[in-house]
Design an enzyme around this catalytic site. Sequence first.
Site, PDB file in Angstrom:
ATOM      1  CD  GLU A 117       1.376  -5.616   6.396  1.00 25.75           C
ATOM      2  OE1 GLU A 117       0.459  -5.626   4.992  1.00 25.75           O
ATOM      3  OE2 GLU A 117       1.893  -6.423   6.361  1.00 25.75           O
ATOM      4  CD  GLU A 167      -2.901  -7.695   3.420  1.00 21.81           C
ATOM      5  OE1 GLU A 167      -3.114  -7.144   4.019  1.00 21.81           O
ATOM      6  OE2 GLU A 167      -2.707  -6.183   2.476  1.00 21.81           O
ATOM      7  N   GLY A 194       0.585  -5.756   0.716  1.00 23.70           N
ATOM      8  CA  GLY A 194      -1.086  -5.128   0.131  1.00 23.70           C
ATOM      9  C   GLY A 194      -0.280  -6.217  -1.359  1.00 23.70           C
ATOM     10  CB  ALA A 213      -1.132  -0.040   1.357  1.00 23.78           C
TER      11      ALA A 213
END
Length: 260
Positions: free
Chosen positions: A134, A114, A111, A66
């Site tokens: 993270e 994911e 992300g 992200a």
Amino acid sequence: MKYTNLLLEQIGAIAILTINRPKALNALNSDTLSELSTAIDELGMNSSVKVVVLTGSGEKAFVAGADISQMKDFNSLEGRRFAQLGQATFRKLELMPQPVIAAVNGFALGGGCELAMACDLRIASDNAKFGQPEVTLGITAGFGGTQRLPRLVGTGIASELLFTGDIIDANEAYRIGLVNRVYPLNALKEEALKLANHIAGRAPAAVQLSKSAIQRGGNMDLDSAQAYEAEVFGLTCSTQDQKEGCTAFLEKRKPIFEGR
């Protein structure tokens, strides 16, 4: 539709969807997630597309994560909304009719990992890296990582990756079952298209209903999931492709599926 952060092309029955922010290593910001959601809707309604290949622009990253520059100053409400946007987009990807192959060409972190996990199949280049780092940023995975990773590789391995934030290479990802296959970087796209075309050659309704049974059944108890499987099996028996497939088998010839 024209996209700012995505590239979308179709080769025969295969759609290639590329996250296209190479200067940011294809990091996911809100605009990119919103475009991805729209593209998923567009592809899901396109009956000429039988399989989707999802990849990243360039040779360094599938999706590096992200967009930290956007997340840095989030308050609690903004963080929750961002997580919900990513979760909703990835769930939509997971439930779209067509199978989706992630062709992971480099970093798939946070992300990006994911996003790959929300695809049905994952193939990786030999330079790919995977991880949920993270915790090294003081946050948790927010786009489904704490839920999909244990389902894919087991709770123990997932917990280790989520608690340590460690990054693993493509061979380790293959060993733990996170990816299906590993190829040299220069062969990845060709192999992704080969696999996509192989799947596209099967009866479309049967493939799509198999995906539905896998995705929806995974959240049911076994009896309910098998009842759903029986329903989709029954649906395939009403198709012309089922008649063609069975007839071709008995006649010892290759079936010709027309998607009917």
